[in-house]
Design a protein around this motif. Structure first.
Motif, PDB file in Angstrom:
ATOM      1  N   VAL A 196     -15.782  -4.404  -2.086  1.00 57.03           N
ATOM      2  CA  VAL A 196     -15.353  -5.315  -3.289  1.00 57.03           C
ATOM      3  C   VAL A 196     -13.777  -4.769  -3.593  1.00 57.03           C
ATOM      4  O   VAL A 196     -13.245  -5.560  -4.538  1.00 57.03           O
ATOM      5  CB  VAL A 196     -16.203  -5.417  -4.269  1.00 57.03           C
ATOM      6  N   LYS A 197     -13.344  -3.969  -3.025  1.00 59.80           N
ATOM      7  CA  LYS A 197     -11.824  -3.614  -3.123  1.00 59.80           C
ATOM      8  C   LYS A 197     -11.650  -2.647  -4.615  1.00 59.80           C
ATOM      9  O   LYS A 197     -10.412  -2.724  -4.995  1.00 59.80           O
ATOM     10  CB  LYS A 197     -10.837  -4.777  -3.257  1.00 59.80           C
ATOM     11  N   THR A 198     -12.790  -2.516  -5.304  1.00 59.75           N
ATOM     12  CA  THR A 198     -12.275  -1.582  -6.411  1.00 59.75           C
ATOM     13  C   THR A 198     -11.891  -0.173  -6.168  1.00 59.75           C
ATOM     14  O   THR A 198     -11.524   0.414  -6.994  1.00 59.75           O
ATOM     15  CB  THR A 198     -13.639  -1.599  -7.410  1.00 59.75           C
ATOM     16  N   ILE A 246      -0.834   4.109  -1.997  1.00 62.81           N
ATOM     17  CA  ILE A 246      -2.429   4.549  -1.331  1.00 62.81           C
ATOM     18  C   ILE A 246      -2.059   4.801   0.186  1.00 62.81           C
ATOM     19  O   ILE A 246      -2.808   5.529   0.619  1.00 62.81           O
ATOM     20  CB  ILE A 246      -3.142   3.078  -1.225  1.00 62.81           C
ATOM     21  N   LEU A 285      -8.095   4.956 -16.939  1.00 65.44           N
ATOM     22  CA  LEU A 285      -7.387   5.376 -15.570  1.00 65.44           C
ATOM     23  C   LEU A 285      -5.860   5.700 -15.746  1.00 65.44           C
ATOM     24  O   LEU A 285      -5.399   6.583 -15.042  1.00 65.44           O
ATOM     25  CB  LEU A 285      -7.615   4.412 -14.454  1.00 65.44           C
ATOM     26  N   ASP A 330      -9.620   0.518  -4.170  1.00 66.42           N
ATOM     27  CA  ASP A 330      -8.168   0.770  -4.199  1.00 66.42           C
ATOM     28  C   ASP A 330      -7.606   1.011  -5.400  1.00 66.42           C
ATOM     29  O   ASP A 330      -6.533   1.391  -5.707  1.00 66.42           O
ATOM     30  CB  ASP A 330      -7.787  -0.830  -3.871  1.00 66.42           C
ATOM     31  N   ARG A 331      -8.474   0.538  -6.458  1.00 68.40           N
ATOM     32  CA  ARG A 331      -7.867   0.643  -7.905  1.00 68.40           C
ATOM     33  C   ARG A 331      -7.943   2.074  -8.249  1.00 68.40           C
ATOM     34  O   ARG A 331      -7.013   2.585  -9.166  1.00 68.40           O
ATOM     35  CB  ARG A 331      -8.875  -0.144  -8.907  1.00 68.40           C
ATOM     36  N   LEU A 332      -8.769   2.957  -7.765  1.00 67.80           N
ATOM     37  CA  LEU A 332      -9.069   4.207  -7.967  1.00 67.80           C
ATOM     38  C   LEU A 332      -8.107   5.151  -7.383  1.00 67.80           C
ATOM     39  O   LEU A 332      -7.332   5.972  -7.915  1.00 67.80           O
ATOM     40  CB  LEU A 332     -10.633   4.960  -7.641  1.00 67.80           C
ATOM     41  N   LEU A 333      -7.924   4.689  -5.995  1.00 66.38           N
ATOM     42  CA  LEU A 333      -7.012   5.313  -5.153  1.00 66.38           C
ATOM     43  C   LEU A 333      -5.307   5.018  -5.561  1.00 66.38           C
ATOM     44  O   LEU A 333      -4.504   5.949  -5.225  1.00 66.38           O
ATOM     45  CB  LEU A 333      -6.856   4.546  -3.621  1.00 66.38           C
ATOM     46  N   GLU A 361     -17.671   0.035  -3.311  1.00 60.18           N
ATOM     47  CA  GLU A 361     -16.300  -0.258  -3.790  1.00 60.18           C
ATOM     48  C   GLU A 361     -15.231  -0.520  -2.787  1.00 60.18           C
ATOM     49  O   GLU A 361     -14.453  -1.154  -3.131  1.00 60.18           O
ATOM     50  CB  GLU A 361     -16.059   0.889  -4.617  1.00 60.18           C
ATOM     51  N   ARG A 411       3.356   6.172 -10.291  1.00 60.44           N
ATOM     52  CA  ARG A 411       2.093   5.378 -10.378  1.00 60.44           C
ATOM     53  C   ARG A 411       2.197   4.958 -11.974  1.00 60.44           C
ATOM     54  O   ARG A 411       1.591   4.023 -12.225  1.00 60.44           O
ATOM     55  CB  ARG A 411       1.051   5.700 -10.028  1.00 60.44           C
ATOM     56  N   ASN A 433     -10.388  -7.426  -7.900  1.00 55.78           N
ATOM     57  CA  ASN A 433     -11.032  -6.217  -7.716  1.00 55.78           C
ATOM     58  C   ASN A 433     -11.739  -5.682  -9.351  1.00 55.78           C
ATOM     59  O   ASN A 433     -11.214  -4.660  -9.832  1.00 55.78           O
ATOM     60  CB  ASN A 433     -10.585  -5.019  -6.911  1.00 55.78           C
ATOM     61  N   VAL A 434     -12.488  -6.472  -9.949  1.00 51.27           N
ATOM     62  CA  VAL A 434     -12.886  -5.842 -11.214  1.00 51.27           C
ATOM     63  C   VAL A 434     -14.503  -5.615 -10.699  1.00 51.27           C
ATOM     64  O   VAL A 434     -15.060  -5.873  -9.818  1.00 51.27           O
ATOM     65  CB  VAL A 434     -13.253  -7.214 -12.036  1.00 51.27           C
ATOM     66  N   TYR A 435     -15.179  -4.807 -12.034  1.00 52.52           N
ATOM     67  CA  TYR A 435     -16.597  -4.230 -11.930  1.00 52.52           C
ATOM     68  C   TYR A 435     -17.440  -5.290 -12.304  1.00 52.52           C
ATOM     69  O   TYR A 435     -17.509  -5.529 -13.558  1.00 52.52           O
ATOM     70  CB  TYR A 435     -16.479  -3.066 -12.302  1.00 52.52           C
ATOM     71  N   PHE A 451     -11.956   1.071 -18.977  1.00 53.65           N
ATOM     72  CA  PHE A 451     -11.945   1.515 -17.773  1.00 53.65           C
ATOM     73  C   PHE A 451     -10.440   1.789 -17.300  1.00 53.65           C
ATOM     74  O   PHE A 451      -9.910   3.094 -16.882  1.00 53.65           O
ATOM     75  CB  PHE A 451     -12.947   1.228 -16.788  1.00 53.65           C
ATOM     76  N   THR A 509      -7.309  -9.394  -4.193  1.00 49.30           N
ATOM     77  CA  THR A 509      -8.666  -9.840  -4.462  1.00 49.30           C
ATOM     78  C   THR A 509      -8.828  -9.223  -5.762  1.00 49.30           C
ATOM     79  O   THR A 509      -8.233  -8.378  -6.468  1.00 49.30           O
ATOM     80  CB  THR A 509      -9.657  -8.641  -3.652  1.00 49.30           C
ATOM     81  N   ARG A 561       0.838  -1.293   0.092  1.00 47.58           N
ATOM     82  CA  ARG A 561      -0.055  -0.049   0.020  1.00 47.58           C
ATOM     83  C   ARG A 561       0.873   1.164   0.080  1.00 47.58           C
ATOM     84  O   ARG A 561       0.488   2.375  -0.528  1.00 47.58           O
ATOM     85  CB  ARG A 561      -1.146   0.037   1.230  1.00 47.58           C
TER      86      ARG A 561
END
Lengths: 317, 260
Positions: free
Chosen positions: B95-97, A52, A103, B99-102, B92, A75, A86-88, A99, A84, A47
């Motif tokens: 579901v940890k998504t 993060i 980003l 973190d993807r943005l952060l 989000e 980054r 972590n998909v939408y 997407f 995890t 992290r």
């Protein structure tokens, strides 16, 4: 210049010290394994390295960019695959890829080409227009990794990439990672699968209770351990025999693994003699016996203070 | 930990940087539109709740329905704009998504802006229903249409940013954020002149009303419809802009703090 350089990194949460003066560097093109038991500080380190979270003291740089002061530039060269998937779920595989590309500021003319290429590589292209909530665990994992690669990263953070996956997904993911390593991508791998780290990593760091216990190449780490393993299989094996074999001379520890016994020793010759004597006295026939060197798991267990009990690894309080 | 002052060089690089940030913010917003606009709790909190709440007050008020349209638009903007992020961000996180943005190469300001943008657009779309109903069903006249457009846009963005601010609270539970948000949203509708004119409420209420963004949004919408208002429309615009900046700044700080 290093791909990652971590200097005197300390992270405190109130009175808890999650990381304590952590130092290491990862060379460009290196595959670096980061191992440790749960709660050792792996996630906190990742992290911080991905910007993060931030350290209480110390610094971390990514290709020379300080992650705290030059976050966005640092980054830009990263791909992040978290533990995890972590998909939408409400987006299609294609929408997820686009997407992620947006980003990471992937140019419009490259986005679709890259998304097509990666979905094909991960065997998901035929399902590109399906919403992800219908995907299996393995498919979601593959999509997560594909999303992490959409910006063609120079440095890839992989957190437990193959944990609990089906064989097909496992093979695809390992092939892709091997390909990336050959292309010179720096890989920062966190895994509980120590054999995976042993096979893939140029060097590994073992972290325990927020402190780096060792950093070296897997083979050099193994040489720090004297213990050798003898794996024995009898024609009739039962749980009762475990107590007997663990009492044999020069056996430091014994485990029953399926129909085999794994005996830890510093003197394999004596142990083999004892095993043969034990078999004769019990009217057993030795079906196979082999001697192995110490594994990376042995190093990990020694350095982290875990202990084996009945084939499982347990933390010592 | 994110820095917004990365060293990026000359004006050309700044232009590239801003374009990239806006593009990423728009991507976040579009993702939210596809993913969350038709989630049941957003429909309940963003559409049904303000409608029924307004109906409850309108029934007992004995005023011609057309005169109630400005107030209905104001509370629709309040509830719909501030309902998207308090739902989407805790989900989000779970579901940890998030973190993807952060961890994306964008500033926290762009993240907050992108999140707010989806609430803003949702709210404008929903607020068009009472607006059109006012025109078609009740022939409610609009005195200053451009002022109405500006008022709706600023009010929507202000409350969308408020929703994003509350969603900074580090929880994975939508209900927790909604409860906190409602302790602010519900009192606002009683002190901001939506149901009871500000001049008719006790002095202490009038003083508190000055600190409510809904006061200025409602005042400006009322001006657009009737040509009369408590404050000048310019003052309303200024006040809403200040609230937007404060909410954006505080949201930015909170997201940074809670990710420590």
């Amino acid at each position: 210049m290093h791909a990652i350089e971590v200097s005197h990194l300390t992270k405190r949460f109130g009175t808890l010290t999650a990381l304590n003066d952590v130092n290491f560097s990862v060379d460009v093109g290196e595959t670096f394994g980061f191992l440790g038991p749960n709660g050792a500080g792996k996630t906190t380190t990742i992290r911080i390295l991905t910007g993060i979270s931030y350290p209480t003291t110390g610094t971390a740089t990514i290709f020379g960019h300080d992650i705290g002061r030059d976050t966005i530039a640092a980054r830009q060269s990263m791909g992040i695959v978290s533990e995890t998937s972590n998909v939408y779920d409400d987006l299609t595989a294609w929408q997820n890829m686009i997407f992620s590309a947006e980003l990471y500021h992937v140019r419009r003319d490259i986005r679709e080409k890259k998304a097509t290429e990666l979905l094909t590589t991960f065997d998901l292209y035929e399902r590109r227009d399906d919403k992800v909530h219908g995907f299996s665990k393995g498919m979601k994992r593959r999509l997560t990794i594909a999303m992490g690669l959409v910006n063609s990263p120079l440095l890839l953070f992989l957190d437990e990439p193959t944990s609990g996956l089906d064989v097909q997904s496992n093979l695809i993911i390992r092939d892709v990672i091997t390909g990336l390593i050959h292309e010179g991508v720096t890989v920062f791998l966190t895994t509980h699968n120590i054999e995976e780290a042993n096979l893939m990593c140029d060097r590994v760091a073992i972290i325990n209770r927020g402190t780096v216990a060792a950093i070296d190449a897997p083979e050099r780490l193994k040489k720090t351990i004297q213990s050798v393993q003898s794996v024995v299989s009898f024609d009739h094996s039962s749980a009762d025999q475990l107590a007997d074999v663990s009492r044999l001379p020069m056996v430091n520890d014994a485990l029953k693994e399926g129909d085999k016994f794994r005996l830890y020793t510093e003197d394999p010759a004596t142990v083999i003699e004892s095993v043969m004597e034990y078999a004769r006295s019990g009217n057993l026939r030795v079906i196979s016996i082999s001697t192995l060197g110490p594994s990376l798991e042995d190093v990990f267990i020694k350095l982290t203070g875990l202990q084996r009990t009945g084939g499982m690894v347990h933390a010592i309080d | 930990m994110q820095s917004t002052d990365d060293k990026t060089g000359g004006p050309e690089q700044w232009f590239t940087r801003i374009t990239r940030e806006l593009s990423a913010a728009w991507a976040i917003s579009r993702k939210d539109m596809i993913t969350y606009y038709i989630k049941p709790n957003i429909i309940v909190m963003g559409i049904l709740f303000p409608f029924f709440m307004f109906l409850a007050f309108a029934i007992g008020k004995n005023a011609p329905p057309g005169t109630l349209i400005p107030g209905l638009i104001a509370i629709t903007l309040l509830f719909s704009a501030s309902s998207i992020e308090p739902v989407s961000i805790p989900i989000e996180r779970r579901v940890k998504t998030f973190d993807r943005l952060l961890s994306a190469p964008i500033s926290l300001h762009s993240l907050v802006f992108g999140e707010s943008l989806s609430g803003f657009l949702y709210s404008l779309g929903i607020a068009c229903f009472p607006l059109i109903a006012g025109i078609i069903l009740f022939a409610t006249p609009i005195e200053h249409a451009p002022v109405l457009v500006i008022a709706m846009a600023l009010t929507a963005f202000c409350f969308a940013t408020l929703g994003t601010l509350f969603a900074a609270y580090p929880t994975e539970n939508v209900g927790e954020v909604m409860s906190m948000l409602n302790t602010v949203r519900l009192p606002l509708i009683f002190i901001s002149g939506v149901f009871i004119p500000i001049s008719e409420i006790p002095q202490i209420g009038q003083d508190i009303a000055l600190f409510s963004p809904l006061t200025y949004g409602n005042d400006m919408i009322t001006y657009a419809y009737t040509g009369t208002s408590l404050f000048s429309p310019l003052l309303d615009i200024l006040a809403l802009l200040i609230f937007i900046l404060i909410f954006q700044f505080v949201a930015n700080r909170l997201y940074k703090k809670f990710n420590e």
